[in-house]
Design a protein around this motif. Structure first.
Motif, PDB file in Angstrom:
ATOM      1  N   ILE A  39       2.097  -6.388  18.624  1.00 44.69           N
ATOM      2  CA  ILE A  39       2.728  -7.521  19.304  1.00 44.69           C
ATOM      3  C   ILE A  39       1.765  -8.705  19.350  1.00 44.69           C
ATOM      4  CG2 ILE A  39       3.584  -8.351  21.536  1.00 44.69           C
ATOM      5  CD1 ILE A  39       4.691  -5.458  21.965  1.00 44.69           C
ATOM      6  N   LEU A  40       0.505  -8.433  19.714  1.00 45.54           N
ATOM      7  CA  LEU A  40      -0.509  -9.492  19.753  1.00 45.54           C
ATOM      8  C   LEU A  40      -0.828 -10.028  18.363  1.00 45.54           C
ATOM      9  CD1 LEU A  40      -2.798 -11.146  21.086  1.00 45.54           C
ATOM     10  CD2 LEU A  40      -4.257  -9.113  20.822  1.00 45.54           C
ATOM     11  N   ILE A  41      -1.098  -9.133  17.439  1.00 47.07           N
ATOM     12  CA  ILE A  41      -1.518  -9.530  16.093  1.00 47.07           C
ATOM     13  C   ILE A  41      -0.420 -10.299  15.368  1.00 47.07           C
ATOM     14  CG2 ILE A  41      -2.150  -8.623  13.812  1.00 47.07           C
ATOM     15  CD1 ILE A  41      -3.507  -6.272  15.407  1.00 47.07           C
ATOM     16  N   ASP A  42       0.787  -9.777  15.401  1.00 43.67           N
ATOM     17  CA  ASP A  42       1.893 -10.432  14.700  1.00 43.67           C
ATOM     18  C   ASP A  42       2.192 -11.805  15.291  1.00 43.67           C
ATOM     19  OD1 ASP A  42       2.091  -8.226  13.089  1.00 43.67           O
ATOM     20  OD2 ASP A  42       3.776  -7.333  14.165  1.00 43.67           O
ATOM     21  N   GLY A  43       2.038 -11.934  16.606  1.00 45.88           N
ATOM     22  CA  GLY A  43       2.242 -13.236  17.230  1.00 45.88           C
ATOM     23  C   GLY A  43       1.250 -14.276  16.716  1.00 45.88           C
ATOM     24  N   LEU A  44      -0.005 -13.879  16.541  1.00 47.75           N
ATOM     25  CA  LEU A  44      -1.024 -14.795  16.019  1.00 47.75           C
ATOM     26  C   LEU A  44      -0.811 -15.077  14.533  1.00 47.75           C
ATOM     27  CD1 LEU A  44      -4.182 -13.373  17.842  1.00 47.75           C
ATOM     28  CD2 LEU A  44      -2.946 -15.495  18.345  1.00 47.75           C
ATOM     29  N   TYR A  45      -0.304 -14.074  13.813  1.00 49.13           N
ATOM     30  CA  TYR A  45      -0.051 -14.268  12.379  1.00 49.13           C
ATOM     31  C   TYR A  45       1.008 -15.345  12.132  1.00 49.13           C
ATOM     32  CZ  TYR A  45      -2.747 -10.763   9.783  1.00 49.13           C
ATOM     33  OH  TYR A  45      -3.745 -10.074   9.154  1.00 49.13           O
ATOM     34  N   ILE A  46       1.942 -15.506  13.049  1.00 45.92           N
ATOM     35  CA  ILE A  46       2.982 -16.527  12.878  1.00 45.92           C
ATOM     36  C   ILE A  46       2.338 -17.895  12.667  1.00 45.92           C
ATOM     37  CG2 ILE A  46       4.891 -17.743  13.996  1.00 45.92           C
ATOM     38  CD1 ILE A  46       5.458 -15.127  15.537  1.00 45.92           C
ATOM     39  N   ALA A  47       1.347 -18.214  13.507  1.00 50.35           N
ATOM     40  CA  ALA A  47       0.673 -19.505  13.411  1.00 50.35           C
ATOM     41  C   ALA A  47      -0.108 -19.631  12.107  1.00 50.35           C
ATOM     42  CB  ALA A  47      -0.264 -19.697  14.603  1.00 50.35           C
ATOM     43  N   LEU A  48      -0.778 -18.556  11.695  1.00 51.17           N
ATOM     44  CA  LEU A  48      -1.571 -18.602  10.463  1.00 51.17           C
ATOM     45  C   LEU A  48      -0.686 -18.835   9.246  1.00 51.17           C
ATOM     46  CD1 LEU A  48      -4.169 -18.258   8.831  1.00 51.17           C
ATOM     47  CD2 LEU A  48      -3.791 -15.767   8.898  1.00 51.17           C
ATOM     48  N   TYR A  49       0.412 -18.107   9.155  1.00 55.71           N
ATOM     49  CA  TYR A  49       1.277 -18.239   7.991  1.00 55.71           C
ATOM     50  C   TYR A  49       2.023 -19.568   7.979  1.00 55.71           C
ATOM     51  CZ  TYR A  49       0.280 -13.320   7.221  1.00 55.71           C
ATOM     52  OH  TYR A  49      -0.354 -12.129   7.001  1.00 55.71           O
TER      53      TYR A  49
END
Length: 202
Positions: free
Chosen positions: A155-165
């Motif tokens: 949940i934490l990691i995927d949320g941060l990945y949204i911004a990166l991608y």
């Protein structure tokens, strides 16, 4: 297959990213159901995404896909033949020592990946790429053992990945990770129902 494509008239993507997207969604849905078939889709998705991330110069995430392939083979074995009775692992929880091990592993892998990316690649997102790469690897290892807390990490990691991608203009993949957050919440709820009281250390 990785040539630019405008989807629905406004979403920039590629056929390769679309295929990776579909495989990844299927993988998570199967993970929620605790189906061993999830690992086959994980391998296929990781292989395709390695190409997508190479083109986007997200090298930590690209290398992570190859690790995912290896971990997926181990995960398939664990889900099918792991556990004390070799009938497959069951859902368990982390102990306090397990959380310390998770945190320590995340820091060590982050430092190693960041050092590599800084010295050997032209990445412009060294630290966030390394941080999320390390976290994803640790979370994936927890997933192979059916440890419930893997969903908290995703949940934490995927949320941060949204911004990166989104920053890298991989908008379809950013959307995918938004869906991953929702699916991770559903996965957490589903796995809690089948959680056993035995604590297994990673």
């Amino acid at each position: 297959m990785n040539d630019p494509l405008l989807l629905w008239g406004f979403l920039q993507t590629s056929l390769l990213e679309i295929a990776s997207f579909a495989l990844a969604i299927t993988m998570v849905l199967l993970n929620i159901r605790q189906s061993s078939w999830a690992w086959l889709f994980a391998i296929a998705s990781a292989g395709l995404y390695a190409v997508v991330f190479y083109d986007a110069r997200i090298y930590g995430d690209m290398l992570l896909q190859f690790v995912f392939i290896a971990v997926s083979l181990w995960g398939a074995y664990q889900w099918l033949f792991g556990g004390r009775d070799h009938q497959g692992v069951t859902v368990t929880r982390l102990s306090r020592h397990g959380w310390l091990l998770v945190a320590g592993s995340w820091v060590v892998v982050y430092a190693s990946v960041a050092l590599f990316l800084h010295h050997f690649t032209d990445s412009d997102v060294v630290h966030i790429d390394a941080f999320l790469t390390a976290g994803s690897l640790v979370a994936q290892c927890l997933l192979t053992r059916k440890i419930l807390e893997n969903w908290h990490m995703w949940i934490l990691i995927d949320g941060l990945y949204i911004a990166l991608y989104a920053y890298k203009q991989l908008y379809l993949t950013a959307l995918l990770y938004g869906l991953f957050v929702v699916l991770a919440v559903l996965g957490l709820r589903a796995w809690k129902k089948s959680w056993s009281s035995t604590v297994v250390l990673p």
